[in-house]
Write a protein that holds these residues in place. Structure first.
Motif, PDB file in Angstrom:
ATOM      1  N   ARG A  50       0.813  -1.223   0.000  1.00  0.00           N
ATOM      2  CA  ARG A  50       0.000   0.000   0.000  1.00  0.00           C
ATOM      3  C   ARG A  50       0.841   1.266   0.000  1.00  0.00           C
ATOM      4  NH1 ARG A  50      -5.514  -0.468   2.065  1.00  0.00           N
ATOM      5  NH2 ARG A  50      -6.032  -2.599   1.520  1.00  0.00           N
ATOM      6  N   LYS A  51       2.090   1.157   0.392  1.00  0.00           N
ATOM      7  CA  LYS A  51       2.946   2.349   0.392  1.00  0.00           C
ATOM      8  C   LYS A  51       3.374   2.712  -1.029  1.00  0.00           C
ATOM      9  CE  LYS A  51       4.260   2.511   5.071  1.00  0.00           C
ATOM     10  NZ  LYS A  51       4.349   1.291   5.869  1.00  0.00           N
ATOM     11  N   TYR A  52       3.367   1.729  -1.911  1.00  0.00           N
ATOM     12  CA  TYR A  52       3.861   1.977  -3.273  1.00  0.00           C
ATOM     13  C   TYR A  52       2.802   1.825  -4.349  1.00  0.00           C
ATOM     14  CZ  TYR A  52       8.532   1.764  -1.272  1.00  0.00           C
ATOM     15  OH  TYR A  52       9.659   2.004  -0.529  1.00  0.00           O
ATOM     16  N   HIS A  53       1.724   1.133  -4.040  1.00  0.00           N
ATOM     17  CA  HIS A  53       0.741   0.804  -5.079  1.00  0.00           C
ATOM     18  C   HIS A  53      -0.671   1.048  -4.561  1.00  0.00           C
ATOM     19  CE1 HIS A  53       3.949  -1.443  -7.216  1.00  0.00           C
ATOM     20  NE2 HIS A  53       4.293  -1.834  -6.012  1.00  0.00           N
ATOM     21  N   ASP A  54      -1.572   1.294  -5.500  1.00  0.00           N
ATOM     22  CA  ASP A  54      -2.982   1.366  -5.160  1.00  0.00           C
ATOM     23  C   ASP A  54      -3.486  -0.080  -5.028  1.00  0.00           C
ATOM     24  OD1 ASP A  54      -5.743   1.377  -5.271  1.00  0.00           O
ATOM     25  OD2 ASP A  54      -5.847   3.063  -6.656  1.00  0.00           O
ATOM     26  N   PRO A  55      -3.916  -0.489  -3.824  1.00  0.00           N
ATOM     27  CA  PRO A  55      -4.280  -1.904  -3.624  1.00  0.00           C
ATOM     28  C   PRO A  55      -5.538  -2.336  -4.370  1.00  0.00           C
ATOM     29  CG  PRO A  55      -4.835  -0.634  -1.674  1.00  0.00           C
ATOM     30  CD  PRO A  55      -4.109   0.304  -2.592  1.00  0.00           C
ATOM     31  N   THR A  56      -6.247  -1.383  -4.967  1.00  0.00           N
ATOM     32  CA  THR A  56      -7.454  -1.772  -5.710  1.00  0.00           C
ATOM     33  C   THR A  56      -7.158  -1.946  -7.201  1.00  0.00           C
ATOM     34  OG1 THR A  56      -8.144   0.498  -6.202  1.00  0.00           O
ATOM     35  CG2 THR A  56      -8.898  -0.438  -4.099  1.00  0.00           C
ATOM     36  N   GLN A  57      -5.922  -1.699  -7.592  1.00  0.00           N
ATOM     37  CA  GLN A  57      -5.611  -1.744  -9.023  1.00  0.00           C
ATOM     38  C   GLN A  57      -4.719  -2.915  -9.403  1.00  0.00           C
ATOM     39  OE1 GLN A  57      -4.278   2.103 -10.495  1.00  0.00           O
ATOM     40  NE2 GLN A  57      -6.408   2.384 -11.045  1.00  0.00           N
ATOM     41  N   VAL A  58      -5.081  -3.577 -10.469  1.00  0.00           N
ATOM     42  CA  VAL A  58      -4.342  -4.740 -10.962  1.00  0.00           C
ATOM     43  C   VAL A  58      -4.148  -4.571 -12.474  1.00  0.00           C
ATOM     44  CG1 VAL A  58      -4.473  -7.249 -11.327  1.00  0.00           C
ATOM     45  CG2 VAL A  58      -5.177  -6.289  -9.130  1.00  0.00           C
ATOM     46  N   GLN A  59      -2.935  -4.807 -12.931  1.00  0.00           N
ATOM     47  CA  GLN A  59      -2.692  -4.674 -14.378  1.00  0.00           C
ATOM     48  C   GLN A  59      -3.119  -5.944 -15.116  1.00  0.00           C
ATOM     49  OE1 GLN A  59       1.425  -4.260 -15.862  1.00  0.00           O
ATOM     50  NE2 GLN A  59       0.644  -2.845 -17.408  1.00  0.00           N
ATOM     51  N   LEU A  60      -3.795  -5.773 -16.234  1.00  0.00           N
ATOM     52  CA  LEU A  60      -4.171  -6.904 -17.082  1.00  0.00           C
ATOM     53  C   LEU A  60      -3.184  -6.972 -18.251  1.00  0.00           C
ATOM     54  CD1 LEU A  60      -8.059  -6.460 -17.331  1.00  0.00           C
ATOM     55  CD2 LEU A  60      -6.695  -7.517 -15.503  1.00  0.00           C
ATOM     56  N   CYS A  61      -2.604  -8.150 -18.435  1.00  0.00           N
ATOM     57  CA  CYS A  61      -1.650  -8.355 -19.523  1.00  0.00           C
ATOM     58  C   CYS A  61      -2.213  -9.445 -20.433  1.00  0.00           C
ATOM     59  CB  CYS A  61      -0.305  -8.847 -19.001  1.00  0.00           C
ATOM     60  SG  CYS A  61       0.339  -7.890 -17.641  1.00  0.00           S
ATOM     61  N   GLN A  62      -1.943  -9.309 -21.708  1.00  0.00           N
ATOM     62  CA  GLN A  62      -2.383 -10.338 -22.658  1.00  0.00           C
ATOM     63  C   GLN A  62      -1.153 -10.960 -23.306  1.00  0.00           C
ATOM     64  OE1 GLN A  62      -5.879 -10.970 -24.031  1.00  0.00           O
ATOM     65  NE2 GLN A  62      -4.725 -12.772 -24.707  1.00  0.00           N
ATOM     66  N   LEU A  63      -1.147 -12.294 -23.325  1.00  0.00           N
ATOM     67  CA  LEU A  63      -0.034 -13.015 -23.964  1.00  0.00           C
ATOM     68  C   LEU A  63      -0.419 -13.437 -25.371  1.00  0.00           C
ATOM     69  CD1 LEU A  63       1.040 -15.582 -21.217  1.00  0.00           C
ATOM     70  CD2 LEU A  63       2.611 -14.047 -22.399  1.00  0.00           C
ATOM     71  N   LEU A  64       0.576 -13.528 -26.224  1.00  0.00           N
ATOM     72  CA  LEU A  64       0.348 -14.138 -27.545  1.00  0.00           C
ATOM     73  C   LEU A  64       1.598 -14.924 -27.924  1.00  0.00           C
ATOM     74  CD1 LEU A  64      -1.416 -14.401 -30.142  1.00  0.00           C
ATOM     75  CD2 LEU A  64      -0.141 -12.448 -31.044  1.00  0.00           C
ATOM     76  N   SER A  65       1.394 -16.179 -28.317  1.00  0.00           N
ATOM     77  CA  SER A  65       2.522 -16.972 -28.797  1.00  0.00           C
ATOM     78  C   SER A  65       2.719 -16.640 -30.271  1.00  0.00           C
ATOM     79  CB  SER A  65       2.238 -18.466 -28.616  1.00  0.00           C
ATOM     80  OG  SER A  65       3.371 -19.192 -29.052  1.00  0.00           O
TER      81      SER A  65
END
Ligand code: SAM
Ligand code: DTB
Ligand code: SF4
Length: 339
Positions: A50-65
């Motif tokens: 919580r000192k460095y990040h907003d705990p309600t936010q999560v990054q979504l990443c998409q993979l592609l082979s």
């Protein structure tokens, strides 16, 4: 010791409350953190998170082979190794247009990072690498973070990727130096470290993590975390994968890891590398919603979304959307960082 990162607007505590980043952790210190009682460890990790990040936010990443199967390396976990009969269909390098379309769709579906993976041992100069550079340029033009994982790289190749607009390069250490030769015999830990150094030197951010559930011990997970946390600077992105067991690989029927061990590993990573993005990566299909929630509480702030990782299945998007709604989590938007 490093300079402290800029303080976020919504930070409740002042800079003084933030621990300075350390890259000089001893293995004994890592061990002591890792072996704290789990709920203490998760609480401590969440506090620092919580000192460095907003705990309600999560990054979504998409993979592609972008190139699938037939890899000459013998990584014991990998469905794409040519050494094992896994039934993965081989696919040559995709066309730039196809990749561009997938990236545009990923952005529309809320991803802010697009990761392209190739089942190569190393990058070779020539037509295919030129095509990958073009893919990087096109994906970057969409305003997405662009990550590639293509195997070993030279310094010159890393510079060319940086010039094309690459944000990050994924190259995992996977496990401890001691356990490594039980998992991979066709390359050395030092080969991995050399590529990571080339990426860093070219000014590309480093995405480097590992896998749990390969039959390794606590001491191996501690060894991996120690290696990661003593990279200077820390990898900006730390993917923690739980092994997806694939029939035909030597690890196809290994004893699955306990999700509590995953949470312990994530919490330790968060405490050692407080500013990094910690990615709850492969293996989410074998986690309950409650186990995933514990991983977010432990400091994970990124996931891969979409029906497939590279070759193996990932949770349904609807299930992820429900999970986010029920936990009160939001996707990090394009161009936004979490802290
Ligand atoms: N060939 C490149 C390399 O090895 O760096 C890039 C692709 S490789 C599939 C990327 C990472 O995926 C590996 O380093 C490993 O950590 C992870 N991975 C591969 N197979 C996995 C599996 N079955 N379960 C969990 N993680 C896996
Ligand atoms: C990482 O650490 N995990 C992702 C990404 N980096 C490239 C890959 C997971 C692959 C899981 C097995 C598969 O789908 O083939
Ligand atoms: Fe090849 Fe990467 Fe799979 Fe290893 S993990 S076999 S290098 S694709």
């Amino acid at each position: 010791m490093k300079a402290l990162p800029a303080m976020s607007e919504n930070s409740l505590d002042g800079v003084a409350a933030r621990a300075p980043l350390r890259c000089d952790w001893t293995r004994a210190e890592v061990r002591a953190i890792y072996h704290q009682p789990l709920l203490e460890l998760v609480f401590n990790a969440q506090q620092l998170h919580r000192k460095y990040h907003d705990p309600t936010q999560v990054q979504l990443c998409q993979l592609l082979s972008i190139k699938t199967g037939g890899c000459p390396e013998d990584c014991a976990y990998c469905p794409q190794s040519a050494h094992y009969p896994t039934g993965v269909e081989h696919q040559g390098l995709l066309a730039v247009d196809e990749v561009y379309r997938a990236a545009r769709q990923a952005r529309q579906d809320g991803a802010s990072r697009f990761c392209m993976g190739a089942a190569w041992r190393e990058v070779r100069d020539g037509k295919e690498f030129d095509t990958v550079l073009e893919m990087v340029e096109k994906v970057a033009s969409l305003g997405l973070e662009v990550c590639c994982t293509l195997g070993m790289l030279s310094e010159d190749q890393a510079i060319r990727l940086a010039r094309a607009g690459l944000t990050a390069y994924n190259h995992n250490l996977d496990t401890s130096p001691e356990f490594y030769s039980e998992i991979i015999t066709t390359r050395l830990y030092d080969d991995r470290l050399r590529t990571i150094a080339a990426v860093r030197k070219a000014g590309i951010t480093v995405c480097c993590g590992g896998i749990i559930g390969m039959g390794e011990s606590d001491e191996d997970r501690i060894g991996l975390l120690h290696q990661l946390a003593t990279l200077d600077p820390h990898p900006e992105s730390v993917p923690i994968n739980m092994l997806v067991r694939v029939a035909g690989t030597p690890l196809g029927d290994v004893e699955p890891a306990d999700p509590l061990t995953l949470a312990r590993t994530i919490a330790t990573a968060r405490l050692l590398m407080p500013v990094s993005m910690v990615r709850l990566s492969a293996g989410r299909r074998s986690l309950t919603r409650e186990a995933a929630a514990l991983c977010f509480l432990a400091g994970a702030n990124s996931i891969f979304v979409g029906e497939k990782l590279l070759t193996t299945p990932n949770p349904e998007r609807d299930a992820d959307d429900r999970l986010f709604r029920d936990l009160g989590l939001r996707a990090i938007e394009n161009g936004q960082t979490s802290s």
